[in-house]
Design a protein around this motif. Structure first.
Motif, PDB file in Angstrom:
ATOM      1  N   UNK A 271       0.851  -1.186   0.000  1.00  0.00           N
ATOM      2  CA  UNK A 271       0.000   0.000   0.000  1.00  0.00           C
ATOM      3  C   UNK A 271       0.890   1.240   0.000  1.00  0.00           C
ATOM      4  N   UNK A 272       0.627   2.140  -0.907  1.00  0.00           N
ATOM      5  CA  UNK A 272       1.495   3.297  -1.093  1.00  0.00           C
ATOM      6  C   UNK A 272       1.428   4.270   0.089  1.00  0.00           C
ATOM      7  N   UNK A 273       2.574   4.516   0.689  1.00  0.00           N
ATOM      8  CA  UNK A 273       2.729   5.555   1.705  1.00  0.00           C
ATOM      9  C   UNK A 273       4.091   6.193   1.486  1.00  0.00           C
TER      10      UNK A 273
ATOM     11  N   UNK B 101     -11.215   8.696   5.881  1.00  0.00           N
ATOM     12  CA  UNK B 101     -12.404   7.840   5.885  1.00  0.00           C
ATOM     13  C   UNK B 101     -12.139   6.527   5.151  1.00  0.00           C
ATOM     14  N   UNK B 102     -11.442   6.617   4.021  1.00  0.00           N
ATOM     15  CA  UNK B 102     -11.110   5.404   3.260  1.00  0.00           C
ATOM     16  C   UNK B 102     -10.170   4.512   4.053  1.00  0.00           C
ATOM     17  N   UNK B 103      -9.205   5.132   4.738  1.00  0.00           N
ATOM     18  CA  UNK B 103      -8.268   4.358   5.550  1.00  0.00           C
ATOM     19  C   UNK B 103      -9.022   3.616   6.644  1.00  0.00           C
ATOM     20  N   UNK B 104      -9.949   4.301   7.310  1.00  0.00           N
ATOM     21  CA  UNK B 104     -10.718   3.652   8.368  1.00  0.00           C
ATOM     22  C   UNK B 104     -11.474   2.437   7.826  1.00  0.00           C
TER      23      UNK B 104
ATOM     24  N   UNK C 105      -2.742   8.003  -1.181  1.00  0.00           N
ATOM     25  CA  UNK C 105      -3.828   8.270  -2.135  1.00  0.00           C
ATOM     26  C   UNK C 105      -5.190   8.071  -1.495  1.00  0.00           C
ATOM     27  N   UNK C 106      -5.204   7.937  -0.155  1.00  0.00           N
ATOM     28  CA  UNK C 106      -6.442   7.626   0.555  1.00  0.00           C
ATOM     29  C   UNK C 106      -6.829   8.735   1.535  1.00  0.00           C
TER      30      UNK C 106
ATOM     31  N   UNK D  33      -1.337   5.759  13.991  1.00  0.00           N
ATOM     32  CA  UNK D  33      -2.169   6.962  14.112  1.00  0.00           C
ATOM     33  C   UNK D  33      -1.832   7.957  12.997  1.00  0.00           C
ATOM     34  N   UNK D  34      -2.858   8.388  12.243  1.00  0.00           N
ATOM     35  CA  UNK D  34      -2.673   9.392  11.185  1.00  0.00           C
ATOM     36  C   UNK D  34      -3.624  10.558  11.447  1.00  0.00           C
TER      37      UNK D  34
END
Length: 321
Positions: A59-61, A105-108, A101-102, A283-284
């Motif tokens: 997953x891109x970070x 809300x999408x991450x959650x 790219x998220x 945590x983000x």
């Protein structure tokens, strides 16, 4: 908000036997508490969920961490404090700008984690996907599960290596002793039920082995009316501070150079019968300019290697989906 007011508010809800959700920042400066049936839609949580993802794709970070030189300066300061006998274990953390790219809300929705929280109000906007429980209370028994020690499962003989590592053993033992003492402040018959067992954690493009222990104690029959006292007596969590706790917190406040805020605080739920809670790691947060920041860290002892600890700080920046 201060610690005493937080204690009283949680005690009030517990005394009424009212199901509720709450969240407390690391330094007690921020606190939110609400009845479960009145929780706004901007607050979503999942407690003790069953992990079911088998995805191992990357997953891109993109990460922009502090420099090694800057980290080494903090590391060396703590090593000097260890030599002076002021501290023996510290959880040194840092704030890292990231690009993904998220949305939060999408991450959650996508993350695979035992404890998840999506929180947003006029001042705060973050997502947490923590593998770590703070305390659980069920049938008058209180449990805590300190986590210290992580290794990539692909490392040759990974489980034997992490369990046999002298530095990791010392670090974990100190945290277990600290949390055993913390439980002893609020419970009787405190015991270590299980010492240094392995949990498997999905870390996006890799699987991690995490070393945990299980500690328990006995509470009074009317523990609900003292729930706030029980929780605040044990905060901040020992696993994300160090030992001795009070002095180590002072040293971390001096050297970390940023505000942890909600990161390494806790969130929890009382359902009318039992209580469960999580330490807010992994945590983000997102600022008013839509920039995302990941907060992460790791334990430092006299046996720690600065290069390896810096790598761990960066390796813990991931999305588990």
């Amino acid at each position: 908000m201060n610690k005493k007011l937080i204690e009283e508010e949680i005690n009030k809800y517990g005394s009424l036997n009212e199901p509720f959700f709450f969240i407390v920042s690391y330094d007690f400066s921020k606190f939110y508490c609400e009845k479960l049936n009145k929780l706004p839609k901007d607050i979503k949580f999942d407690i003790n969920s069953k992990k079911n993802s088998t995805s191992t794709h990357k997953t891109y970070v993109k990460k922009y961490p502090i420099s090694f030189a800057e980290y080494k300066k903090k590391f060396d300061f703590l090593q000097e404090e260890i030599k002076k006998g002021n501290t023996y274990l510290q959880n040194l953390t840092a704030k890292t700008k990231i690009e993904t790219s998220f949305s939060l809300d999408e991450i959650y929705e996508k993350v695979d984690a035992k404890f998840k929280l999506r929180y947003k109000n006029e001042n705060d906007n973050f997502v947490c996907f923590s593998p770590e429980r703070f305390v659980k209370i069920k049938k008058n028994k209180i449990y805590t599960y300190p986590m210290k020690g992580t290794i990539d499962s692909k490392v040759l003989n990974a489980q034997a290596k992490i369990l046999g590592d002298v530095k990791e053993m010392a670090e974990h033992t100190m945290v277990v002793d600290l949390l055993r003492n913390d439980l002893g402040m609020v419970a009787s018959k405190v015991r270590v039920d299980k010492f240094r067992y392995i949990d498997k954690i999905n870390a996006g493009d890799k699987k991690l082995l995490q070393v945990s222990s299980k500690i328990s104690g006995q509470l009074e029959d009317d523990w609900q009316k003292n729930l706030g006292t029980i929780i605040t007596s044990m905060l901040p969590a020992g696993s994300i501070t160090g030992t001795p706790k009070k002095k180590t917190i002072e040293l971390l406040n001096h050297i970390e150079d940023y505000d942890r805020d909600f990161y390494t605080g806790i969130f929890g739920v009382y359902d009318g019968e039992s209580f469960d809670s999580s330490v807010m790691i992994r945590f983000i947060e997102e600022d008013e300019n839509n920039k995302q920041f990941y907060k992460s860290g790791g334990g430092i002892t006299c046996d720690s290697n600065a290069n390896l600890e810096y790598e761990e700080l960066i390796d813990k920046i991931y999305l588990p989906f």
